[in-house]
Design an enzyme around this catalytic site. Structure first.
Site, short mmCIF file in Angstrom:
data_model
loop_
_atom_site.label_atom_id
_atom_site.label_comp_id
_atom_site.label_asym_id
_atom_site.label_seq_id
_atom_site.Cartn_x
_atom_site.Cartn_y
_atom_site.Cartn_z
N GLU A 174 -7.09 5.02 7.61
CA GLU A 174 -6.84 6.42 7.24
C GLU A 174 -8.03 7.01 6.51
OE1 GLU A 174 -3.05 5.67 5.40
OE2 GLU A 174 -2.19 5.28 7.38
N GLY A 227 2.21 2.45 10.79
CA GLY A 227 3.17 3.53 10.63
C GLY A 227 3.91 3.90 11.91
N HIS A 260 -9.65 1.44 4.68
CA HIS A 260 -8.40 1.62 5.44
C HIS A 260 -8.67 2.60 6.57
CE1 HIS A 260 -4.34 2.78 6.49
NE2 HIS A 260 -3.92 1.69 5.87
N GLU A 299 -5.70 -4.67 10.65
CA GLU A 299 -4.67 -3.66 10.86
C GLU A 299 -4.97 -2.87 12.13
OE1 GLU A 299 -2.51 -2.49 6.99
OE2 GLU A 299 -4.28 -1.25 7.15
N SER A 345 3.04 -1.95 10.47
CA SER A 345 4.49 -2.01 10.74
C SER A 345 5.12 -3.36 10.41
CB SER A 345 4.79 -1.62 12.18
OG SER A 345 4.45 -0.26 12.39
N ASN A 353 0.87 -1.19 0.00
CA ASN A 353 0.00 0.00 0.00
C ASN A 353 0.91 1.23 0.00
OD1 ASN A 353 -1.82 2.03 0.52
ND2 ASN A 353 -2.38 1.34 2.58
N TRP A 354 1.03 1.82 -1.18
CA TRP A 354 1.96 2.96 -1.30
C TRP A 354 1.40 4.24 -0.69
CZ3 TRP A 354 4.36 2.85 -6.95
CH2 TRP A 354 5.01 1.62 -7.15
N LYS A 355 0.11 4.24 -0.37
CA LYS A 355 -0.56 5.44 0.16
C LYS A 355 -0.31 6.63 -0.78
CE LYS A 355 -0.33 3.38 4.68
NZ LYS A 355 -0.31 3.54 6.12
P1 PGA Z 1 2.60 0.43 7.70
O1 PGA Z 1 1.16 0.66 7.03
O2 PGA Z 1 3.14 -0.87 7.15
O3 PGA Z 1 3.41 1.62 7.26
O4 PGA Z 1 2.41 0.37 9.16
C1 PGA Z 1 0.30 -0.43 6.82
C2 PGA Z 1 -0.99 0.07 6.22
O5 PGA Z 1 -1.44 1.15 6.61
O6 PGA Z 1 -1.60 -0.59 5.37
#
Ligand code: PGA
Length: 251
Positions: A101, A172, A99, A166, A211, A14-16
């Site tokens: 976010e 993150g 997600h 998640e 993470s 997931n490159w966001k």
């Molecule tokens: P992260 O993000 O690996 O940077 O913790 C995972 C995600 O949000 O899908």
């Protein structure tokens, strides 16, 4: 959509909101040099703006293409949104939905996520529906309640996609959930999926995300019922992402 092959893990990057054209080309080239069809399934989810480019770069390769969101309708007056058929047209096979976010910053509710999952499946996409508890919910012992409600609310009848667990506090932060926490949660999620979908609930893949990196991937991916990983930060570094893919091959 095919029946899930439960024995093959899937590693999703997931490159966001990262990836200019130059970065994307470089990253994908480094992956193409090393990823082969014998390992786990690998899917990269760049921002919408890179999908057309990556569709060309990845088309003749074992790496699949995913998106990070989609709308619930196929067209209409929705400024800034992207419809599922627009994604399939660009060679996209998977879409991340709900997600944390997006739930937190765009106010997406379980119901929104569920409607998007229906639309994605209808267009032939595999939805990857994210669920996860906050740190407060875990500390107060409410995490299973939260996850149970998210499963009930976010997954439509006949769901045939993937679930990504998640924990929000692990995203993150560099602080992945422990293998004990993940194992216990996977057992709970499997029970809930079977409760909701019967036999079919046994075949829904559950990924862990939060993470995941080149150091912890092997221990996480070897846990029973972990069918792969949703990787954020570490998916932007070719070496780290390739190490995670290698860990899945060995799991
Ligand atoms: P992260 O993000 O690996 O940077 O913790 C995972 C995600 O949000 O899908």
């Amino acid at each position: 959509m095919k029946e899930a092959d439960m024995s093959r893990q899937i590693i999703v990057g997931n490159w966001k909101m990262n990836g200019t054209t130059r970065d994307s080309r470089e990253l994908v080239q480094a992956l193409l040099d090393k990823v082969d069809a014998n390992g786990p399934e690998v899917v990269v989810c760049p921002p919408f703006t890179q999908l057309a480019l990556l569709n060309q770069a990845l088309a003749p390769s074992p790496i699949g293409l995913g998106a990070q969101d989609c709308h619930k309708d196929v067209s209409g007056a929705y400024t800034g949104d992207i419809a599922p058929p627009m994604l399939t047209e660009l060679g996209v096979s998977h879409v991340i939905l709900g997600h944390s976010e997006r739930r937190q910053e765009h106010g997406e509710l379980d119901e929104t996520v569920r409607e998007k999952a229906v639309a994605a499946s209808k267009a032939g996409l595999t939805p990857i529906v994210c669920i996860g508890e906050t740190e407060d919910q875990r500390e107060s012992g409410d995490h299973f309640d939260t996850l149970g409600w998210q499963i009930k609310g976010s997954l439509p009848d006949g769901f045939n996609g993937i679930v990504a667990y998640e924990p929000i506090w692990a995203i993150g932060t560099g602080r992945a959930a422990t293998t004990d926490e993940i194992a216990e949660t996977m057992t709970f999620l499997r029970q809930e999926l079977v409760r909701q979908f019967g036999e079919a609930g046994k075949n829904i893949k559950i990924l862990y995300g939060g993470s995941v990196n080149d150091k912890n991937a092997a221990s996480i991916l070897s846990l029973a019922d972990v069918a792969g990983a949703l990787v954020g930060g570490a998916s932007l570094k070719a070496d780290a992402f390739l190490s995670i893919i290698a860990a899945a091959s060995a799991a």
